[in-house]
Design a protein around this motif. Structure first.
Motif, mmCIF file in Angstrom:
data_model
loop_
_atom_site.group_PDB
_atom_site.id
_atom_site.type_symbol
_atom_site.label_atom_id
_atom_site.label_comp_id
_atom_site.label_asym_id
_atom_site.label_seq_id
_atom_site.Cartn_x
_atom_site.Cartn_y
_atom_site.Cartn_z
ATOM 1 N N VAL A 16 0.856 -1.191 0.000
ATOM 2 C CA VAL A 16 0.000 0.000 0.000
ATOM 3 C C VAL A 16 0.888 1.236 0.000
ATOM 4 O O VAL A 16 1.859 1.302 0.745
ATOM 5 C CB VAL A 16 -0.915 0.040 1.247
ATOM 6 N N VAL A 17 0.543 2.222 -0.831
ATOM 7 C CA VAL A 17 1.226 3.514 -0.825
ATOM 8 C C VAL A 17 0.187 4.574 -0.490
ATOM 9 O O VAL A 17 -0.826 4.696 -1.169
ATOM 10 C CB VAL A 17 1.890 3.832 -2.185
ATOM 11 N N VAL A 18 0.426 5.306 0.598
ATOM 12 C CA VAL A 18 -0.448 6.400 1.007
ATOM 13 C C VAL A 18 0.220 7.688 0.548
ATOM 14 O O VAL A 18 1.362 7.964 0.916
ATOM 15 C CB VAL A 18 -0.656 6.414 2.541
ATOM 16 N N LEU A 26 -1.715 9.945 7.467
ATOM 17 C CA LEU A 26 -1.147 9.238 8.613
ATOM 18 C C LEU A 26 -2.190 8.375 9.300
ATOM 19 O O LEU A 26 -1.902 7.242 9.703
ATOM 20 C CB LEU A 26 -0.544 10.234 9.610
ATOM 21 N N THR A 27 -3.409 8.898 9.430
ATOM 22 C CA THR A 27 -4.479 8.110 10.045
ATOM 23 C C THR A 27 -4.756 6.856 9.239
ATOM 24 O O THR A 27 -4.894 5.764 9.801
ATOM 25 C CB THR A 27 -5.766 8.951 10.166
ATOM 26 N N ALA A 28 -4.815 6.981 7.931
ATOM 27 C CA ALA A 28 -5.065 5.818 7.075
ATOM 28 C C ALA A 28 -3.962 4.781 7.231
ATOM 29 O O ALA A 28 -4.236 3.583 7.396
ATOM 30 C CB ALA A 28 -5.179 6.257 5.620
ATOM 31 N N ILE A 30 -1.763 4.358 9.727
ATOM 32 C CA ILE A 30 -1.716 3.801 11.081
ATOM 33 C C ILE A 30 -2.870 2.838 11.306
ATOM 34 O O ILE A 30 -2.683 1.728 11.826
ATOM 35 C CB ILE A 30 -1.721 4.931 12.133
ATOM 36 N N GLN A 31 -4.074 3.228 10.902
ATOM 37 C CA GLN A 31 -5.214 2.344 11.115
ATOM 38 C C GLN A 31 -5.115 1.074 10.283
ATOM 39 O O GLN A 31 -5.512 0.000 10.726
ATOM 40 C CB GLN A 31 -6.530 3.073 10.847
ATOM 41 N N LEU A 32 -4.573 1.173 9.085
ATOM 42 C CA LEU A 32 -4.369 -0.013 8.258
ATOM 43 C C LEU A 32 -3.418 -0.991 8.943
ATOM 44 O O LEU A 32 -3.679 -2.197 9.008
ATOM 45 C CB LEU A 32 -3.830 0.395 6.888
ATOM 46 N N LYS A 33 -2.320 -0.481 9.490
ATOM 47 C CA LYS A 33 -1.376 -1.349 10.195
ATOM 48 C C LYS A 33 -1.990 -1.920 11.467
ATOM 49 O O LYS A 33 -1.744 -3.076 11.817
ATOM 50 C CB LYS A 33 -0.092 -0.584 10.514
ATOM 51 N N GLN A 34 -2.827 -1.136 12.170
ATOM 52 C CA GLN A 34 -3.493 -1.649 13.364
ATOM 53 C C GLN A 34 -4.474 -2.765 13.006
ATOM 54 O O GLN A 34 -4.567 -3.775 13.713
ATOM 55 C CB GLN A 34 -4.229 -0.519 14.099
ATOM 56 N N LEU A 35 -5.199 -2.617 11.897
ATOM 57 C CA LEU A 35 -6.113 -3.665 11.453
ATOM 58 C C LEU A 35 -5.355 -4.937 11.085
ATOM 59 O O LEU A 35 -5.793 -6.048 11.388
ATOM 60 C CB LEU A 35 -6.943 -3.187 10.258
ATOM 61 N N ALA A 68 -3.038 14.861 18.039
ATOM 62 C CA ALA A 68 -4.064 13.983 17.472
ATOM 63 C C ALA A 68 -3.609 12.529 17.479
ATOM 64 O O ALA A 68 -4.432 11.611 17.488
ATOM 65 C CB ALA A 68 -4.395 14.422 16.047
ATOM 66 N N LEU A 69 -2.305 12.299 17.499
ATOM 67 C CA LEU A 69 -1.794 10.935 17.569
ATOM 68 C C LEU A 69 -2.113 10.260 18.892
ATOM 69 O O LEU A 69 -2.116 9.041 18.986
ATOM 70 C CB LEU A 69 -0.278 10.918 17.349
#
Length: 86
Positions: A16-18, A26-28, A30-35, A68-69
């Motif tokens: 994946v490239v954001v 960053l939210t996308a 981080i949340q992708l890695k958390q999922l 926000a982090l």
């Protein structure tokens, strides 16, 4: 995996490239890695940005608020958690 292309250019494969390291990018990432962690899998995520560092959004007039982090990664200030996630 890094490989070299003709002309001495380097190429690396990512799952994946954001594009953009603003709040949404960053939210996308981080949340992708958390999922992925939640389902016990791993993918490579690359965050591509135009500035020299995260938060250097001078041209787009974006102001990055690192507090926000705290909601995404509560212990980001104590550990090197952000780099291990990405």
């Amino acid at each position: 995996m890094t490989r070299w292309l003709s002309g001495g250019r380097e190429a690396t494969d990512y799952d994946v490239v954001v594009v953009g390291a603003g709040p949404m990018g960053l939210t996308a990432a981080i949340q992708l890695k958390q999922l992925c962690r939640a389902v016990d899998t791993n993918i490579s995520v690359y965050v591509l940005k135009k500035g020299s560092e995260v938060g250097a959004q001078v041209l787009s007039r974006n102001v990055f608020e690192p507090r926000a982090l705290d909601e995404l990664i509560p212990q980001w200030r104590q550990e090197d958690v952000c780099l291990s996630l990405l």
